[in-house]
Scaffold this motif. Structure first.
Motif, mmCIF file in Angstrom:
data_model
loop_
_atom_site.group_PDB
_atom_site.id
_atom_site.type_symbol
_atom_site.label_atom_id
_atom_site.label_comp_id
_atom_site.label_asym_id
_atom_site.label_seq_id
_atom_site.Cartn_x
_atom_site.Cartn_y
_atom_site.Cartn_z
ATOM 1 N N MET A 11 74.096 34.917 -9.617
ATOM 2 C CA MET A 11 72.994 35.968 -9.615
ATOM 3 C C MET A 11 72.237 35.978 -11.104
ATOM 4 O O MET A 11 73.173 35.867 -12.198
ATOM 5 N N ARG A 12 71.158 35.761 -11.156
ATOM 6 C CA ARG A 12 70.346 35.747 -12.567
ATOM 7 C C ARG A 12 70.293 36.955 -12.878
ATOM 8 O O ARG A 12 69.388 37.843 -12.136
ATOM 9 N N ILE A 13 70.590 37.369 -14.260
ATOM 10 C CA ILE A 13 70.209 38.998 -14.518
ATOM 11 C C ILE A 13 69.778 38.644 -15.791
ATOM 12 O O ILE A 13 70.240 37.982 -16.886
ATOM 13 N N ILE A 14 68.472 39.254 -16.334
ATOM 14 C CA ILE A 14 68.048 39.318 -17.523
ATOM 15 C C ILE A 14 68.235 40.702 -18.117
ATOM 16 O O ILE A 14 67.938 41.808 -17.684
ATOM 17 N N VAL A 15 68.919 40.794 -19.317
ATOM 18 C CA VAL A 15 69.110 41.983 -20.030
ATOM 19 C C VAL A 15 68.039 42.088 -21.120
ATOM 20 O O VAL A 15 67.847 41.057 -21.868
ATOM 21 N N VAL A 16 67.246 43.292 -21.323
ATOM 22 C CA VAL A 16 66.171 43.357 -22.102
ATOM 23 C C VAL A 16 66.853 44.186 -23.520
ATOM 24 O O VAL A 16 67.058 45.482 -23.367
ATOM 25 N N GLY A 17 67.011 43.622 -24.467
ATOM 26 C CA GLY A 17 67.476 44.416 -25.723
ATOM 27 C C GLY A 17 68.846 43.935 -26.090
ATOM 28 O O GLY A 17 69.812 44.084 -25.319
ATOM 29 N N ALA A 18 69.288 43.897 -27.463
ATOM 30 C CA ALA A 18 70.466 43.603 -27.843
ATOM 31 C C ALA A 18 71.075 44.657 -28.799
ATOM 32 O O ALA A 18 71.626 44.319 -29.750
ATOM 33 N N GLY A 19 70.367 45.899 -28.490
ATOM 34 C CA GLY A 19 71.104 46.833 -29.021
ATOM 35 C C GLY A 19 72.329 47.460 -28.676
ATOM 36 O O GLY A 19 72.998 46.644 -27.992
ATOM 37 N N MET A 20 72.678 48.588 -28.965
ATOM 38 C CA MET A 20 74.062 49.200 -28.211
ATOM 39 C C MET A 20 74.270 48.950 -26.935
ATOM 40 O O MET A 20 75.338 48.405 -26.411
ATOM 41 N N SER A 21 73.293 49.284 -26.171
ATOM 42 C CA SER A 21 73.497 49.293 -24.699
ATOM 43 C C SER A 21 73.481 47.975 -24.209
ATOM 44 O O SER A 21 73.705 47.488 -23.084
ATOM 45 N N GLY A 22 72.474 47.109 -24.743
ATOM 46 C CA GLY A 22 72.204 45.562 -24.388
ATOM 47 C C GLY A 22 73.665 44.756 -24.585
ATOM 48 O O GLY A 22 74.029 43.918 -23.773
ATOM 49 N N LEU A 23 74.260 44.990 -25.461
ATOM 50 C CA LEU A 23 75.365 44.310 -26.048
ATOM 51 C C LEU A 23 76.604 44.876 -24.957
ATOM 52 O O LEU A 23 77.325 44.108 -24.342
ATOM 53 N N LEU A 24 76.682 46.098 -24.642
ATOM 54 C CA LEU A 24 77.497 46.766 -23.666
ATOM 55 C C LEU A 24 77.381 46.101 -22.198
ATOM 56 O O LEU A 24 78.237 45.475 -21.745
ATOM 57 N N ALA A 25 76.029 45.768 -21.873
ATOM 58 C CA ALA A 25 75.704 45.249 -20.558
ATOM 59 C C ALA A 25 76.206 43.895 -20.522
ATOM 60 O O ALA A 25 77.004 43.577 -19.579
ATOM 61 N N GLY A 26 76.154 43.019 -21.755
ATOM 62 C CA GLY A 26 76.469 41.671 -21.699
ATOM 63 C C GLY A 26 78.217 41.873 -21.684
ATOM 64 O O GLY A 26 78.631 41.034 -21.014
ATOM 65 N N ILE A 27 78.685 42.621 -22.220
ATOM 66 C CA ILE A 27 80.168 42.297 -22.260
ATOM 67 C C ILE A 27 80.867 42.893 -20.835
ATOM 68 O O ILE A 27 81.610 42.163 -20.260
ATOM 69 N N GLU A 28 80.119 43.847 -19.966
ATOM 70 C CA GLU A 28 80.726 44.297 -18.771
ATOM 71 C C GLU A 28 80.254 43.252 -17.735
ATOM 72 O O GLU A 28 80.986 43.000 -17.055
ATOM 73 N N LEU A 29 79.080 42.538 -17.841
ATOM 74 C CA LEU A 29 78.708 41.645 -16.838
ATOM 75 C C LEU A 29 79.678 40.664 -17.199
ATOM 76 O O LEU A 29 80.124 39.790 -16.035
ATOM 77 N N GLN A 30 79.942 40.150 -18.406
ATOM 78 C CA GLN A 30 80.932 38.895 -18.561
ATOM 79 C C GLN A 30 82.511 39.322 -17.897
ATOM 80 O O GLN A 30 82.956 38.491 -17.135
ATOM 81 N N LYS A 31 82.846 40.423 -17.987
ATOM 82 C CA LYS A 31 84.185 41.007 -17.446
ATOM 83 C C LYS A 31 84.357 40.778 -15.989
ATOM 84 O O LYS A 31 85.066 40.298 -15.496
ATOM 85 N N ALA A 32 82.911 41.031 -15.530
ATOM 86 C CA ALA A 32 83.015 41.223 -13.783
ATOM 87 C C ALA A 32 82.702 39.789 -13.066
ATOM 88 O O ALA A 32 82.534 39.655 -12.200
ATOM 89 N N GLY A 33 82.670 38.765 -14.311
ATOM 90 C CA GLY A 33 82.231 37.379 -13.581
ATOM 91 C C GLY A 33 80.656 37.122 -13.392
ATOM 92 O O GLY A 33 80.438 36.000 -12.787
ATOM 93 N N TYR A 34 79.780 37.981 -14.046
ATOM 94 C CA TYR A 34 78.512 37.671 -13.829
ATOM 95 C C TYR A 34 78.175 36.529 -14.974
ATOM 96 O O TYR A 34 77.976 37.161 -16.194
ATOM 97 N N THR A 35 78.040 35.322 -14.885
ATOM 98 C CA THR A 35 78.011 34.213 -15.734
ATOM 99 C C THR A 35 76.695 33.943 -16.121
ATOM 100 O O THR A 35 76.482 33.285 -17.155
ATOM 101 N N ASN A 36 75.644 34.154 -15.224
ATOM 102 C CA ASN A 36 74.169 33.670 -15.324
ATOM 103 C C ASN A 36 73.466 34.709 -15.632
ATOM 104 O O ASN A 36 72.460 35.033 -15.044
ATOM 105 N N PHE A 37 73.726 35.281 -16.727
ATOM 106 C CA PHE A 37 72.911 36.104 -17.479
ATOM 107 C C PHE A 37 72.435 35.689 -18.993
ATOM 108 O O PHE A 37 73.077 34.906 -19.549
ATOM 109 N N VAL A 38 71.255 36.406 -19.417
ATOM 110 C CA VAL A 38 70.943 36.273 -20.603
ATOM 111 C C VAL A 38 70.280 37.460 -21.065
ATOM 112 O O VAL A 38 69.882 38.592 -20.535
ATOM 113 N N ILE A 39 70.539 37.684 -22.569
ATOM 114 C CA ILE A 39 69.767 38.930 -23.251
ATOM 115 C C ILE A 39 68.801 38.481 -24.158
ATOM 116 O O ILE A 39 68.984 37.615 -25.040
ATOM 117 N N TYR A 40 67.493 39.014 -23.930
ATOM 118 C CA TYR A 40 66.443 38.706 -24.745
ATOM 119 C C TYR A 40 66.438 39.875 -25.560
ATOM 120 O O TYR A 40 65.941 40.943 -25.277
#
Length: 490
Positions: A11-40
């Motif tokens: 699943m391709r997921i785009i996260v918008v923003g690398a502030g507090m919430s965007g970093l949180l999203a990236g961490i939780e996605l990684q933990k759950a096995g969502y590896t096809n994501f990017v943070i812009y």
């Protein structure tokens, strides 16, 4: 059989923003096995508002060990209310520790997102576009500075800058400084510069209720103990005293006639009465609205600093800027070398000016023309697989935005699981559920302190609060498990 793990990885997921919430999203996605994501990230560093704001006196008004991710305690806080540079360093360290740097594309501003052919076409300022199966928008609320214009502003000879665009090349010591704005930022700047300026004028059309705080330092021995025993930090993060304080405060602000609200008002009123000696100044600093109607301000020394001989509080409306200062409506002229605009942010913008278009051409700008809204501050009707963190109607107030984002991210992960498990390809809150949610929310705000008669960034153009009007416990409960009958699935 559905291969959920493969679906998560694909699943391709785009996260918008690398502030507090965007970093949180990236961490939780990684933990759950969502590896096809990017943070812009549109800037060149992480941390969002803590990257943008660098003004003197910048601190968080949430205790430091409560202003951390629950899974990433920080033994290195130096004081109870952490200063801005330490918060920026914390987010930079977490980014490194969780391997997010390779997931972030810096200087990549998302300008559009259009839902078509079952997915999102995402455009960026460099002219590129790509497809995504889902989006998590974590742009925050305090990133578009509210920069007012005054008559004659261009005639002022000295530097003028917004607090979130601080000009660090400007020498402050011994200067005549004007600070416009009485929110947390203005109060912090005045406190920080009162001893440095030869003259400091605080222009505040609307004074604020201020609650006292103490900001003790953590000793090296305490920090060593935190490193040796992380449970000590977890205990501070989850301390019963802190949780009871939050419960008491949320009961107060969500029920304007509650005993808790009366206690908050008595406490803040006593702070003013006991700490400002000059009766004329005391009345200048006395708000004419209920405590906590605007975001409560915690300050260790503002009342002390505004009583210094070099500091003046001005309540008169600004008439115009002139070459060497500011003239107020009463005709008085205030000579100044530097003007600071501590005038806040356009909090209702959220991800805008991004051009976001949902199913069947529904434009977010038109949908939100009068009042931004999102179900549990996360989902919007007709915007499938499009999720927000700290969106409209989130429990802002004086609560930790990190805690709120963690609750919301739990909900987002549950909704993503509906997709990865093969139970749906698209999911978004239904129009009916959104309408019910909005009507109940608006009705509930009438009993809150935010609707008691003041002007604040919590209000929509009609003066209706856009903030969560219930207790934090209810928000935790509502986000812990999605009510799937409120969502459309395809």
């Amino acid at each position: 059989m559905i291969d959920s793990a493969k679906n998560r990885a694909d699943m391709r997921i785009i996260v918008v923003g690398a502030g507090m919430s965007g970093l949180l999203a990236g961490i939780e996605l990684q933990k759950a096995g969502y590896t096809n994501f990017v943070i812009y990230e549109k800037a060149d560093k992480v941390a969002g508002t803590w990257r943008e704001n660098r003004y003197p006196g910048l601190t968080c008004d949430i205790p430091s060990h409560a202003y951390t991710y629950s899974f990433a305690p920080n033994p290195d806080w130096t004081q109870r209310y952490p200063p801005g540079p330490e918060i920026f360093a914390y987010f930079a360290r977490v980014t490194e520790e969780f391997g997010l740097n390779e997931r972030i594309v810096f200087n990549k501003e998302v300008t559009s997102a259009v839902f078509e052919d079952g997915g999102w076409t995402v455009g960026t300022a460099d002219g590129a576009s790509e497809r995504a199966d889902a989006m998590i928008v974590a742009t925050g609320i305090l990133h578009h500075p509210n920069i007012p214009t005054f008559e004659g502003q261009d005639s002022f000879k000295g530097p003028i800058f917004h607090s979130a665009r601080w000009d660090e090349s400007v020498e402050l010591d011994g200067k005549r400084i004007g600070v416009i704005g009485s929110g947390s930022t203005g109060v912090q700047i005045v406190s920080a510069l009162a001893d440095r300026a030869s003259k400091l004028v605080h222009f505040q059309r609307t004074p604020q209720w201020i609650t006292p705080g103490q900001n003790p330092q953590f000793t090296e021995e305490q920090r060593a103990a935190f490193r040796a025993n992380p449970q000590l930090m977890i205990d501070l993060h989850d301390s019963p005293e802190l949780k009871e304080g939050l419960r008491m405060f949320t009961r107060a602000v969500t029920d304007v006639n509650s005993p808790e609200m009366a206690a908050v008002e008595a406490f803040t009123r006593m702070n003013l009465e006991n700490n400002v000696q000059d009766p004329v100044l005391r009345e200048k600093l006395r708000p004419n609205y209920r405590a906590a109607c605007k975001r409560m301000i915690i300050s260790m020394d503002y009342y002390e600093k505004v009583q210094l001989p070099a500091v003046e509080v001005v309540r008169e409306k600004i008439d115009r800027f002139e070459a060497n200062g500011i003239r107020t409506a009463d005709g008085e002229f205030h000579e100044l070398d530097i003007i600071v605009l501590a005038t806040g942010f356009k909090a209702s913008s959220f991800m805008r000016p991004m051009n976001v278009v949902g199913r069947d051409g529904v434009e977010l700008n038109k949908l939100w023309d009068k009042r931004p809204s999102a179900y549990l501050a996360v989902s919007i009707p007709d915007f499938p697989n499009f999720f927000m963190l700290n969106g409209p109607s989130a429990p802002f107030g004086n609560l930790s935005s990190i805690a709120v984002a963690e609750y919301q991210m739990m909900l987002v992960m549950k909704l993503l699981e509906v997709i990865s498990s093969g139970n749906a390809r698209q999911i978004s809150v239904s129009r009916e559920a959104m309408a019910t949610y909005n009507s109940e929310l608006i009705a509930a705000t009438k009993g809150t302190v935010w609707a008691s008669g003041c002007s604040s960034w919590y209000l929509d153009p009609d003066g209706v609060p856009t903030i969560w009007p219930y207790t934090l416990e209810r928000f935790m409960e509502e986000t812990s498990e999605p009510k799937l009958d409120a969502f459309e699935r395809a």
